[in-house]
Design an enzyme around this catalytic site. Sequence first.
Site, PDB file in Angstrom:
ATOM      1  N   SER A  84      -5.459   8.997 -11.010  1.00 10.32           N
ATOM      2  CA  SER A  84      -5.620   9.053  -9.658  1.00 10.32           C
ATOM      3  C   SER A  84      -5.766  10.146  -9.161  1.00 10.32           C
ATOM      4  O   SER A  84      -5.953   9.928  -8.149  1.00 10.32           O
ATOM      5  CB  SER A  84      -4.823   8.140  -9.365  1.00 10.32           C
ATOM      6  OG  SER A  84      -3.464   8.373  -9.765  1.00 10.32           O
TER       7      SER A  84
ATOM      8  N   HIS B  69       1.569  10.201  -5.071  1.00 13.08           N
ATOM      9  CA  HIS B  69      -0.052  10.233  -4.766  1.00 13.08           C
ATOM     10  C   HIS B  69       0.371  11.692  -3.745  1.00 13.08           C
ATOM     11  O   HIS B  69       1.027  12.070  -2.640  1.00 13.08           O
ATOM     12  CB  HIS B  69      -0.978   9.693  -4.634  1.00 13.08           C
ATOM     13  CG  HIS B  69      -1.137   8.379  -5.330  1.00 13.08           C
ATOM     14  ND1 HIS B  69      -0.495   7.157  -5.247  1.00 13.08           N
ATOM     15  CD2 HIS B  69      -2.065   8.856  -6.626  1.00 13.08           C
ATOM     16  CE1 HIS B  69      -0.762   6.765  -6.769  1.00 13.08           C
ATOM     17  NE2 HIS B  69      -1.574   7.468  -7.384  1.00 13.08           N
TER      18      HIS B  69
ATOM     19  N   ASP C 123       2.316   8.372  -1.105  1.00 11.46           N
ATOM     20  CA  ASP C 123       3.969   6.894  -1.122  1.00 11.46           C
ATOM     21  C   ASP C 123       4.726   7.351  -2.301  1.00 11.46           C
ATOM     22  O   ASP C 123       5.263   6.789  -3.021  1.00 11.46           O
ATOM     23  CB  ASP C 123       2.545   5.964  -1.733  1.00 11.46           C
ATOM     24  CG  ASP C 123       1.829   6.443  -2.838  1.00 11.46           C
ATOM     25  OD1 ASP C 123       1.986   8.009  -3.015  1.00 11.46           O
ATOM     26  OD2 ASP C 123       0.781   5.808  -4.014  1.00 11.46           O
TER      27      ASP C 123
END
Length: 251
Positions: free
Chosen positions: A15, A196, A193
């Site tokens: 991600s 990330h 968060d």
Amino acid sequence: MAANYQDAIVLFGDSLTQMSWDPELGGVGARLANLYVRKVDVLNRGFSGYNTDWALPVLEQIIAKREQQPHVPRVRLLTIWFGANDACLPGCGQHVPLVRFSENLAKMVHTIREPKSPWYSPETKIILITAPPIHAGSFDEDNPTRTFDNTRSYAEAAKKAGENESVPVLDAWTRVWEAAGKDREAVKFFLTDGLHLNEAGYKIVYDGLVEAIGEYYPEIHHERLKPVFPLWDYFHDHTLEDFKAEKWVDR
């Protein structure tokens, strides 16, 4: 279907790579694509949530086999950015043991570099990127899925894998850690968060990647590459017939 006229840089990862085209985050992918515009296509091959176990068979499908390579864009650079999910604690579905994580990174490198590999691509340069630090306080302290120290061990393993395979490593862990003043709480200012990267975090990785390209692979640094087609002022002293007579695409 787009014509095969421009080489490519492929950003492969989890991600952290997938989200790096988000315009609100100012991610490394979007920045790099802008830097190389009209010179090299920068491709997003990020797979949110993936670990290296799952990514290995993906690599074999996103990179052309040698017999296909003359007919597709040449991959000039492949970045490999994993570890954030592999570093989940044992018992979590994304966890990959540290030794196997290191082996998987080596297998990815061998997929591209080993002459006997069906995906052998001697023109493709490789840069490994380590996972950045996490902010442990952003996770459920009663049932944590990640820890600061465990993620650091995977970053160290990525650095060691690069050393073993003679592949340059962008140490995102250390760069973000030092930017945070080596303060575990201050790390959160580079994250959205706890895991990330935000715009400030991505800027650190972007600067490091451009620096690494210039140091290890100067021949593909953006300042060394010319646009595939000429800039518009070419037509100040050239005719359209001149333009048509030139071979602009090296294929």
